[in-house]
Write a protein that holds these residues in place. Structure first.
Motif, PDB file in Angstrom:
ATOM      1  N   PRO A 159       0.813  -1.222   0.000  1.00 45.90           N
ATOM      2  CA  PRO A 159       0.000   0.000   0.000  1.00 45.90           C
ATOM      3  C   PRO A 159       0.846   1.271   0.000  1.00 45.90           C
ATOM      4  CG  PRO A 159       0.075  -0.948   2.205  1.00 45.90           C
ATOM      5  CD  PRO A 159       0.765  -1.923   1.297  1.00 45.90           C
ATOM      6  N   ILE A 160       0.391   2.272  -0.742  1.00 41.51           N
ATOM      7  CA  ILE A 160       0.993   3.607  -0.768  1.00 41.51           C
ATOM      8  C   ILE A 160      -0.091   4.601  -0.380  1.00 41.51           C
ATOM      9  CG2 ILE A 160       2.167   5.357  -2.146  1.00 41.51           C
ATOM     10  CD1 ILE A 160       2.877   3.148  -4.152  1.00 41.51           C
ATOM     11  N   ALA A 161       0.145   5.381   0.675  1.00 38.45           N
ATOM     12  CA  ALA A 161      -0.796   6.417   1.082  1.00 38.45           C
ATOM     13  C   ALA A 161      -0.584   7.646   0.208  1.00 38.45           C
ATOM     14  CB  ALA A 161      -0.590   6.759   2.555  1.00 38.45           C
ATOM     15  N   MET A 162      -1.598   8.008  -0.569  1.00 39.17           N
ATOM     16  CA  MET A 162      -1.493   9.131  -1.494  1.00 39.17           C
ATOM     17  C   MET A 162      -2.015  10.421  -0.850  1.00 39.17           C
ATOM     18  SD  MET A 162      -0.110   7.570  -4.043  1.00 39.17           S
ATOM     19  CE  MET A 162      -0.275   8.654  -5.470  1.00 39.17           C
ATOM     20  N   ALA A 163      -1.559  11.554  -1.389  1.00 36.89           N
ATOM     21  CA  ALA A 163      -1.913  12.853  -0.807  1.00 36.89           C
ATOM     22  C   ALA A 163      -3.403  13.149  -0.874  1.00 36.89           C
ATOM     23  CB  ALA A 163      -1.126  13.957  -1.504  1.00 36.89           C
ATOM     24  N   ASP A 164      -4.110  12.561  -1.846  1.00 42.41           N
ATOM     25  CA  ASP A 164      -5.544  12.835  -1.985  1.00 42.41           C
ATOM     26  C   ASP A 164      -6.406  11.959  -1.073  1.00 42.41           C
ATOM     27  OD1 ASP A 164      -5.348  10.353  -3.186  1.00 42.41           O
ATOM     28  OD2 ASP A 164      -6.124  10.988  -5.138  1.00 42.41           O
ATOM     29  N   GLY A 165      -5.762  11.175  -0.211  1.00 42.65           N
ATOM     30  CA  GLY A 165      -6.498  10.316   0.711  1.00 42.65           C
ATOM     31  C   GLY A 165      -6.739   8.918   0.196  1.00 42.65           C
ATOM     32  N   SER A 166      -6.423   8.668  -1.065  1.00 40.55           N
ATOM     33  CA  SER A 166      -6.571   7.322  -1.614  1.00 40.55           C
ATOM     34  C   SER A 166      -5.347   6.474  -1.260  1.00 40.55           C
ATOM     35  CB  SER A 166      -6.750   7.381  -3.131  1.00 40.55           C
ATOM     36  OG  SER A 166      -5.550   7.809  -3.769  1.00 40.55           O
ATOM     37  N   VAL A 167      -5.472   5.193  -1.501  1.00 39.22           N
ATOM     38  CA  VAL A 167      -4.356   4.260  -1.326  1.00 39.22           C
ATOM     39  C   VAL A 167      -4.175   3.513  -2.643  1.00 39.22           C
ATOM     40  CG1 VAL A 167      -3.552   2.181  -0.132  1.00 39.22           C
ATOM     41  CG2 VAL A 167      -4.714   3.978   1.155  1.00 39.22           C
ATOM     42  N   ILE A 168      -2.950   3.500  -3.141  1.00 41.39           N
ATOM     43  CA  ILE A 168      -2.625   2.654  -4.291  1.00 41.39           C
ATOM     44  C   ILE A 168      -1.920   1.419  -3.753  1.00 41.39           C
ATOM     45  CG2 ILE A 168      -1.236   2.424  -6.394  1.00 41.39           C
ATOM     46  CD1 ILE A 168      -1.744   5.337  -6.985  1.00 41.39           C
ATOM     47  N   LEU A 169      -2.403   0.248  -4.122  1.00 43.95           N
ATOM     48  CA  LEU A 169      -1.811  -0.994  -3.644  1.00 43.95           C
ATOM     49  C   LEU A 169      -1.638  -1.983  -4.786  1.00 43.95           C
ATOM     50  CD1 LEU A 169      -4.492  -2.942  -3.635  1.00 43.95           C
ATOM     51  CD2 LEU A 169      -4.832  -2.001  -1.351  1.00 43.95           C
ATOM     52  N   THR A 170      -0.850  -2.989  -4.529  1.00 41.10           N
ATOM     53  CA  THR A 170      -0.690  -4.069  -5.499  1.00 41.10           C
ATOM     54  C   THR A 170      -1.714  -5.164  -5.193  1.00 41.10           C
ATOM     55  OG1 THR A 170       0.937  -5.266  -4.145  1.00 41.10           O
ATOM     56  CG2 THR A 170       1.788  -3.620  -5.693  1.00 41.10           C
ATOM     57  N   GLU A 171      -2.137  -5.863  -6.216  1.00 46.53           N
ATOM     58  CA  GLU A 171      -2.890  -7.112  -6.046  1.00 46.53           C
ATOM     59  C   GLU A 171      -2.025  -8.197  -6.679  1.00 46.53           C
ATOM     60  OE1 GLU A 171      -7.327  -7.097  -6.359  1.00 46.53           O
ATOM     61  OE2 GLU A 171      -6.969  -5.144  -7.317  1.00 46.53           O
ATOM     62  N   ILE A 172      -1.359  -8.965  -5.838  1.00 45.02           N
ATOM     63  CA  ILE A 172      -0.381  -9.926  -6.358  1.00 45.02           C
ATOM     64  C   ILE A 172      -1.065 -10.968  -7.235  1.00 45.02           C
ATOM     65  CG2 ILE A 172       1.450 -11.549  -5.790  1.00 45.02           C
ATOM     66  CD1 ILE A 172       1.829 -10.157  -3.137  1.00 45.02           C
ATOM     67  N   GLN A 173      -2.144 -11.547  -6.732  1.00 47.57           N
ATOM     68  CA  GLN A 173      -2.864 -12.541  -7.522  1.00 47.57           C
ATOM     69  C   GLN A 173      -3.520 -11.898  -8.736  1.00 47.57           C
ATOM     70  OE1 GLN A 173      -6.281 -14.328  -5.651  1.00 47.57           O
ATOM     71  NE2 GLN A 173      -6.083 -16.239  -6.811  1.00 47.57           N
ATOM     72  N   GLY A 174      -3.996 -10.677  -8.600  1.00 49.07           N
ATOM     73  CA  GLY A 174      -4.663  -9.978  -9.697  1.00 49.07           C
ATOM     74  C   GLY A 174      -3.711  -9.392 -10.724  1.00 49.07           C
ATOM     75  N   ARG A 175      -2.421  -9.324 -10.398  1.00 43.57           N
ATOM     76  CA  ARG A 175      -1.376  -8.850 -11.318  1.00 43.57           C
ATOM     77  C   ARG A 175      -1.623  -7.407 -11.763  1.00 43.57           C
ATOM     78  NH1 ARG A 175       0.350 -14.066 -15.076  1.00 43.57           N
ATOM     79  NH2 ARG A 175       0.535 -15.544 -13.348  1.00 43.57           N
ATOM     80  N   ARG A 176      -1.945  -6.560 -10.795  1.00 45.49           N
ATOM     81  CA  ARG A 176      -2.229  -5.169 -11.125  1.00 45.49           C
ATOM     82  C   ARG A 176      -1.992  -4.269  -9.926  1.00 45.49           C
ATOM     83  NH1 ARG A 176      -7.391  -7.820 -11.485  1.00 45.49           N
ATOM     84  NH2 ARG A 176      -8.483  -7.685  -9.482  1.00 45.49           N
ATOM     85  N   LEU A 177      -1.925  -2.954 -10.208  1.00 48.05           N
ATOM     86  CA  LEU A 177      -1.988  -1.915  -9.195  1.00 48.05           C
ATOM     87  C   LEU A 177      -3.389  -1.345  -9.199  1.00 48.05           C
ATOM     88  CD1 LEU A 177       1.111  -2.136  -9.184  1.00 48.05           C
ATOM     89  CD2 LEU A 177       1.206   0.361  -9.058  1.00 48.05           C
ATOM     90  N   THR A 178      -3.927  -1.112  -8.007  1.00 44.34           N
ATOM     91  CA  THR A 178      -5.297  -0.647  -7.849  1.00 44.34           C
ATOM     92  C   THR A 178      -5.325   0.558  -6.918  1.00 44.34           C
ATOM     93  OG1 THR A 178      -6.158  -2.885  -8.156  1.00 44.34           O
ATOM     94  CG2 THR A 178      -7.614  -1.306  -7.075  1.00 44.34           C
ATOM     95  N   ARG A 179      -6.137   1.549  -7.266  1.00 46.29           N
ATOM     96  CA  ARG A 179      -6.349   2.698  -6.377  1.00 46.29           C
ATOM     97  C   ARG A 179      -7.652   2.494  -5.610  1.00 46.29           C
ATOM     98  NH1 ARG A 179      -4.596   8.144  -6.440  1.00 46.29           N
ATOM     99  NH2 ARG A 179      -3.743   7.901  -8.553  1.00 46.29           N
ATOM    100  N   ILE A 180      -7.561   2.614  -4.269  1.00 45.24           N
ATOM    101  CA  ILE A 180      -8.726   2.531  -3.404  1.00 45.24           C
ATOM    102  C   ILE A 180      -8.990   3.931  -2.851  1.00 45.24           C
ATOM    103  CG2 ILE A 180      -9.789   1.403  -1.420  1.00 45.24           C
ATOM    104  CD1 ILE A 180      -8.938  -0.581  -3.555  1.00 45.24           C
ATOM    105  N   ARG A 181     -10.164   4.463  -3.130  1.00 45.10           N
ATOM    106  CA  ARG A 181     -10.504   5.798  -2.640  1.00 45.10           C
ATOM    107  C   ARG A 181     -11.099   5.710  -1.236  1.00 45.10           C
ATOM    108  NH1 ARG A 181      -9.189   9.109  -6.495  1.00 45.10           N
ATOM    109  NH2 ARG A 181      -9.236   8.413  -8.676  1.00 45.10           N
ATOM    110  N   PRO A 182     -11.129   6.844  -0.502  1.00 40.90           N
ATOM    111  CA  PRO A 182     -11.614   6.800   0.886  1.00 40.90           C
ATOM    112  C   PRO A 182     -13.002   6.197   1.053  1.00 40.90           C
ATOM    113  CG  PRO A 182     -10.514   8.886   0.464  1.00 40.90           C
ATOM    114  CD  PRO A 182     -10.611   8.179  -0.859  1.00 40.90           C
ATOM    115  N   ASP A 183     -13.851   6.301   0.015  1.00 43.43           N
ATOM    116  CA  ASP A 183     -15.192   5.722   0.114  1.00 43.43           C
ATOM    117  C   ASP A 183     -15.231   4.245  -0.264  1.00 43.43           C
ATOM    118  OD1 ASP A 183     -14.839   5.776  -2.624  1.00 43.43           O
ATOM    119  OD2 ASP A 183     -16.572   7.056  -3.039  1.00 43.43           O
ATOM    120  N   GLY A 184     -14.067   3.665  -0.555  1.00 44.24           N
ATOM    121  CA  GLY A 184     -13.994   2.246  -0.893  1.00 44.24           C
ATOM    122  C   GLY A 184     -14.089   1.942  -2.365  1.00 44.24           C
ATOM    123  N   SER A 185     -14.407   2.934  -3.196  1.00 46.24           N
ATOM    124  CA  SER A 185     -14.442   2.689  -4.643  1.00 46.24           C
ATOM    125  C   SER A 185     -13.027   2.460  -5.156  1.00 46.24           C
ATOM    126  CB  SER A 185     -15.074   3.882  -5.368  1.00 46.24           C
ATOM    127  OG  SER A 185     -14.306   5.058  -5.167  1.00 46.24           O
TER     128      SER A 185
END
Length: 303
Positions: free
Chosen positions: A16-42
């Protein structure tokens, strides 16, 4: 500790990376991607990386740097949990990737060192000079284990060096607040190592026969994963089997914070006072947010 569920349904989240806009960018190892999670869970997919994106961090160039294990796990579904299994026979090795958030370019910067292929890059941390330490976790084979190592590299592609070899299963990596010590969590040993830094990117000679100094070994059967450092110098390591986060003091004492997942894999800090913690609960595919009792160490580079 009180915590809240931010997102679920993730495919083995990590890095996980805590971003300045309040979102978190994380890896999904099984999913083979980077994903952004916003504070509302989207959520939204940032980039499909292929392989097995494990650790991620913002570099001095504002890009996301990724330790990709190359797909070093077979995934096992058991009792509603996703568990990383043996290394598949087709696994050829891993790499260090750079993703440009502005242009969308994804490229491999390193896949070998001194002519030897990287096995399973796992986690990374940038120092003040803009270089980065990273661990190679190694991998399993039918005949035993390929040991891992601790590396240092520069972002311009000009330098990569193996600073400590033949470590059983190096995983999380972090720097002390004064950057005189590199901490490495060894998964299989349940051990936190401390390696003294002689100069930026170079470790001091090891003490005696040991590769580094032992901060502490966890009792019983507990495994260690990735980590983050507090501003006080405590090292917070995601803990497997005894699911949660174990805070190691440099004096060797520990404190455990339980989270409801057998395989907690990482933690990062953010927020205005650095006391917001995000924890990846990987076997259940969840991201939790908690109010940490102490501020985390602000990283040298942030998104």
């Amino acid at each position: 500790m009180e915590f809240e569920l931010v997102a679920e349904g993730l495919q083995f989240p990590e890095g996980p990376i805590a971003m300045a806009d309040g979102s978190v960018i994380l890896t999904e190892i099984q999913g083979r991607r980077l994903t952004r999670i916003r504070p509302d869970g989207s959520r939204e997919t940032v980039v499909e990386t292929g392989g097995g994106p494990n650790g991620a961090a913002i570099g001095p160039d504002g890009a996301i740097w990724i330790t990709n294990n190359g797909g070093s796990f077979v995934w096992i579904e058991r009792d509603g949990l996703t568990i990383p299994g043996p290394t598949p026979p087709e696994h050829a090795g891993g790499m260090i990737q750079r993703y440009d958030l502005t242009t969308g370019e994804l490229r491999t910067v390193y896949d070998s060192c001194d002519g030897k292929r990287l096995i399973g890059p796992n986690d990374l941390v940038f120092d003040r000079q803009g270089g980065f330490w990273f661990t190679d976790h190694g991998c399993s084979t039918p005949d035993g284990r390929k040991f891992g190592a601790l590396y240092y590299a520069r972002t311009d592609g000009s330098h990569i060096s193996r600073q400590r070899d033949h470590i059983i299963s190096p995983n999380g990596v972090g720097l002390s607040p004064d950057e005189t010590v590199v901490y490495v969590a060894d998964t299989q040993l349940g051990r936190l190592w401390a390696f003294d830094v002689a100069e930026p990117g170079v470790l001091a000679p090891p003490p005696g026969f040991a590769p580094g100094r032992i901060v502490a070994n966890l009792p019983g059967y507990q495994l260690l994963d990735s980590l983050a450092v507090e501003a006080s110098g405590k090292v917070c390591v995601a803990t497997i089997i005894n699911g949660g986060i174990t805070a190691f003091d440099p004096d060797g004492s520990t404190e455990h914070f339980a989270f409801p997942d057998l395989i907690c894999t990482n933690i990062c800090f953010g927020g205005p006072d650095m006391q917001t913690a995000w924890i990846t609960a990987s076997s259940t595919g969840k991201l939790f947010r908690a109010r940490w009792p102490r501020p985390g160490l602000r990283l040298n580079f942030n998104g």
